[in-house]
Motif scaffolding. Structure first.
Motif, PDB file in Angstrom:
ATOM      1  N   ASP A 292       0.806  -1.217   0.000  1.00 39.00           N
ATOM      2  CA  ASP A 292       0.000   0.000   0.000  1.00 39.00           C
ATOM      3  C   ASP A 292       0.839   1.267   0.000  1.00 39.00           C
TER       4      ASP A 292
ATOM      5  N   LYS B  96      -4.709   5.564  -0.301  1.00 34.72           N
ATOM      6  CA  LYS B  96      -5.794   5.270  -1.240  1.00 34.72           C
ATOM      7  C   LYS B  96      -6.820   4.412  -0.523  1.00 34.72           C
ATOM      8  N   GLU B  97      -6.954   3.183  -0.901  1.00 35.66           N
ATOM      9  CA  GLU B  97      -7.902   2.308  -0.227  1.00 35.66           C
ATOM     10  C   GLU B  97      -7.244   1.646   0.981  1.00 35.66           C
TER      11      GLU B  97
END
Length: 92
Positions: A31, A53-54
């Motif tokens: 990530d 982000k996610e």
């Protein structure tokens, strides 16, 4: 440890406090992360870390946070990226 800085910014708010962000990834982790910096005078810094982000693995986020807390060079590299993005003001 290879750190890739994706973007960084820093500004002073209307009260003269520093607020900035650095988006980065670290080799070996899937990530991207975002550090948000805050300082009243630009000397002592508070920060928070989030997924850029996610959401990813919470375990990885905690590991990265611990790395940043324990490695002054890593923290300084991420903070300097944000500070370097500031445009000088007329009073500086």
């Amino acid at each position: 440890m290879n750190v890739h800085i994706e973007s960084a910014d820093m500004k002073k708010n209307e009260d003269g406090h520093f607020i900035g962000h650095t988006l980065f990834s670290i080799e070996g982790y899937k990530d991207s992360y975002e550090l948000t910096f805050f300082s009243k005078r630009g000397k002592e810094w508070d920060y928070s870390i989030n997924f850029a982000k996610e959401s990813g693995k919470e375990e990885d986020l905690l590991t990265i946070d611990k790395l940043i807390e324990e490695d002054d060079d890593l923290f300084d590299q991420l903070l300097d990226a944000a500070l370097d993005s500031m445009e000088p003001t007329a009073s500086e």
